[in-house]
Structures are given as structure tokens and as C-alpha cells.
Design an enzyme around this catalytic site. Structure first.
Site, short mmCIF file in Angstrom:
data_model
loop_
_atom_site.label_atom_id
_atom_site.label_comp_id
_atom_site.label_asym_id
_atom_site.label_seq_id
_atom_site.Cartn_x
_atom_site.Cartn_y
_atom_site.Cartn_z
N HIS A 199 -2.31 -1.43 2.14
CA HIS A 199 -2.45 -2.39 3.24
C HIS A 199 -2.91 -1.62 4.48
O HIS A 199 -2.40 -0.54 4.77
CB HIS A 199 -1.12 -3.08 3.50
CG HIS A 199 -1.08 -3.80 4.81
ND1 HIS A 199 -2.04 -4.73 5.17
CD2 HIS A 199 -0.21 -3.72 5.86
CE1 HIS A 199 -1.76 -5.18 6.38
NE2 HIS A 199 -0.65 -4.59 6.82
N ASN A 246 -6.04 -4.70 11.26
CA ASN A 246 -5.01 -5.19 10.35
C ASN A 246 -5.24 -6.69 10.11
O ASN A 246 -5.04 -7.49 11.02
CB ASN A 246 -3.63 -4.93 10.96
CG ASN A 246 -2.48 -5.37 10.07
OD1 ASN A 246 -2.70 -6.08 9.09
ND2 ASN A 246 -1.28 -4.96 10.41
N CYS A 253 2.28 -9.28 5.75
CA CYS A 253 1.30 -8.26 5.32
C CYS A 253 1.43 -7.89 3.85
O CYS A 253 0.50 -7.37 3.25
CB CYS A 253 1.40 -7.02 6.19
SG CYS A 253 0.99 -7.38 7.91
#
Ligand code: UT7
Length: 326
Positions: A253, A283, A116
Site C-alpha cells: 500500500h 496515497n 487503506c
């Protein structure tokens, strides 16, 4: 004396056509729209169809970023693509983008794997390479098809992720070297491999010869997230002698709205300066920051001259932040 700054000239994004709501997931998995929204803020995600891959999404996002930057693909001499879901073990998905878009033959092209945190790692790497003087124009991409590594029987993870891609074009430009310069002003990257078993894929070319599926200890990741993210932001503010009030846009993020809210509160960034897309995209790992950047540019929030703070934390653990004057 002038110094080199990596100035962002254009941004683009690409999402699969298929949008899947929480209500649709309720039919496949023992979950509920209410649980997902309350715990994560996610309402829907995009899922790649057969034939849509990390490479095709990356190519579409990159094409848009290049058109918006007003430069010719042949002028790009560096491609850095962040992904944990490459089309193949090798070659890098970056070379697919190079070939598809007619980017300069002989340009450097490679993938970065920091889960990520991938986009933050890619931006920081490209910035350092541009500042080194050997490259002039970089294409930096975050692209993922996490739907392909999800265990659709595991309700604790499969509802959290989505597919997509985002890209920016960066150009080396001489600037005075002040905080008023456009371009990347600071970046910090970190990792702590002692936590590599808290968010991982249980397969791989060398270990199992399978792709594997994503496994996560969500509570443990959550527990570390706000602290690690806040501390890296603190480092960047100290490096640049700025305060949180001076940040125009916080583009984190997009993992979980509770993490975003917690971090913004801890560092003192008001809600109306936080760009949130986790509700729409879920996500998307390395793609989430450039997808959010693109959304805030398209709706007119991020404008030239704005101070944009990005951060991410993910598997590894890896984490980092980048501050850019747009
Ligand atoms: O990109 C970086 C990586 N990822 C993250 O940043 C994720 C970080 N972690 C999180 O966002 C949260 O930990 C989650 C959203 C993953 C989970 O939220 P939580 O509040 O930590 O829930 P939990 O895992 O403690 O589970 C609470 C309950 C459990 O039931 P019991 O044992 O209390 O009866 C779970 O079985 O919720 C249950 N549960 C679900 N229920 C409905 C777990 N997943 C689901 C689901 N639908 N999808």
C-alpha cells in the site's frame, strides 16, 4: 488432489484527468514541495473533477481489467469493491459497476470498508468465496475519491492523499495445490479497534449526518505501520514456507515512501523489487495497491508466474497481506 485457486486474469486502472503537483498545492496550503517530498516521497496526485466519482473511476478500471482478462462481463458472478468514499451511503458502489458494465444480473455485489487495507481485505474475501465453490469469476476493485473527505485547511493530511481506482478479475481454477500454482497462495487479515481514533473521518450517516473530514495522528500511524506490516508479512512467509528472497515483487500500500523503505528493509526485500507509485499517485487508500499492480504490469515488471506480495495498513487499525503467484 486438485484444489481451487483464485487466479488473476486481468488488471486495470483509472485516474482522474486532473494531476496536481506539490508546487500547485503550495499556492493553496502552507506547505512546500521539499517538505512533502522529503517526508513522504509524494510529487503529485490526481484529483477527481465534478462528475468523476468513486463509481466512475471504479467502472473505468473494471472495464479495462475485464477486457484484459479476455472474459465477457456476463461471466462475472461476484463483485467486491473496496472503498471508504462510496458514491452514496447506499446502495454499494459495486452495484453501479455491475449495472454500468452489463455484469451478470443476479451476481453478488457489495462494498468492503477497511480503509487503506480495503483492497487486501477485498482480495482475501473474494478468494475465500471463490474457494467456497459458489462463485467462478470475481471482479475485485479498489476505488477512492479521498479528495472529497479532506480538510483542505489541514496541511498535515491534505497533501498526502489522491483519487483513483484499480481492479482485477479473478477466476476459480483447479490446481495441484502446490506453491507453484498460479493464484492466491496465502492471505492474512487483522484489525485492532483500540486504535480507531488515530485515523478516522469525523462524520457519518448515523453519528453526525454529515460526510465529515479525515483526521489523522500521522506520527502514531507511522509508529505502528512498519511493525504491523512486517509481522503480517512474516506470517505469510511462514504459512507458505517461503523466504523474502523468493518474492519477485513487493507491492505495498502506497502511503509514504519512508514506510515502504522501512518495511522492505526490515523484511529483507531489495529496493529493486519494490513497486513504488506513491510519488505519482500519493496515497489513494484502497486503490493504491491495484494502481501499483497495474503500473508494474504495464511496464513489464510483473509477469505470469511471478510471486507478488501485497500488504496494507490503515484506519481501524486494519492491516493484512496477500501473496499471489501471478
Ligand atoms: O494509509 C495509511 C495512513 N497514513 C499513513 O501511513 C501516514 C503515516 N504518517 C506519516 O506518513 C507521517 O507521519 C506524515 C507524513 C503524516 C508526517 O510526517 P512527520 O515526519 O511525522 O511530521 P510531523 O507530523 O511530526 O510534523 C513535523 C513538522 C511539524 O512542524 P513543527 O511542529 O515541527 O514545527 C508540522 O507542523 O512538519 C509540519 N508539517 C508540515 N510542514 C509543511 C506537517 N504537515 C506539513 C506540510 N507542509 N504539509
Amino acid at each position: 488432489m486438485a484444489i481451487i485457486r483464485s487466479v488473476i486474469r486481468g488488471c486495470g486502472a483509472s485516474l482522474p484527468a486532473n494531476c496536481v503537483s506539490n508546487a500547485e498545492l503550495e499556492k493553496k496550503v502552507d506547505t512546500s514541495d521539499a517538505w512533502i517530498q522529503e517526508r513522504t516521497g509524494i510529487r503529485q496526485r490526481y484529483i477527481a473533477a465534478d462528475g468523476e466519482t468513486t463509481g466512475t473511476l471504479a467502472t473505468n478500471a473494471a472495464r479495462q481489467a475485464i477486457v484484459r482478462s479476455g472474459i465477457d462481463p456476463s461471466e462475472i458472478d461476484l463483485i467486491v469493491l473496496a472503498t471508504s468514499t462510496p458514491d452514496q451511503t447506499f446502495p454499494a458502489t459495486a452495484v453501479t459497476v455491475q449495472a454500468e458494465l452489463g455484469i451478470q444480473v443476479g451476481a453478488a455485489a457489495f462494498d468492503i470498508q477497511a480503509v487503506c487495507s480495503g483492497f487486501v481485505y477485498a482480495l482475501s474475501t473474494a478468494d475465500a468465496m471463490l474457494k467456497g465453490g459458489a462463485y467462478r469469476r470475481a471482479l475485485v476493485i479498489g476505488s477512492e475519491t479521498f479528495s472529497r473527505i479532506l480538510d483542505w485547511e489541514d496541511r498535515g493530511t491534505c497533501v498526502l492523499f489522491g483519487d483513483g481506482a484499480g481492479a482485477v478479475v479473478m477466476e476459480a481454477q483447479p490446481k495441484p495445490g502446490t506453491i507453484g500454482d498460479r493464484g492466491v497462495l496465502a492471505s492474512r487479515l487483522h484489525a485492532d479497534g483500540r486504535h480507531r481514533d488515530k485515523l478516522f473521518v469525523d462524520g457519518g450517516a448515523s453519528s453526525t449526518q454529515t460526510i465529515g473530514a479525515l483526521r489523522m495522528n500521522g506520527r502514531e500511524v507511522f509508529r505502528h505501520a512498519v511493525g504491523k506490516i512486517s509481522s503480517v508479512i512474516e506470517e505469510i512467509l511462514v504459512d507458505t514456507n517461503l523466504t523474502a528472497e523468493e518474492i519477485d515483487w513487493f507491492v505495498p500500500h502506497q502511503a509514504n515512501k519512508r514506510i515502504l523503505d522501512g518495511t522492505a528493509k526490515k523484511i529483507g526485500i531489495p529496493e529493486d523489487k519494490v513497486v513504488i507509485t506513491v510519488d505519482r499517485h500519493a496515497n489513494t487508500s484502497a486503490a493504491s495497491i491495484p494502481l501499483a499492480l497495474n503500473a508494474a504490469i504495464e511496464d513489464g515488471r510483473i509477469k505470469e508466474g511471478d510471486l507478488v506480495l501485497m500488504e496494507a495498513m490503515g484506519g481501524g487499525f486494519t492491516w493484512g497481506g496477500v501473496l499471489v503467484r501471478w
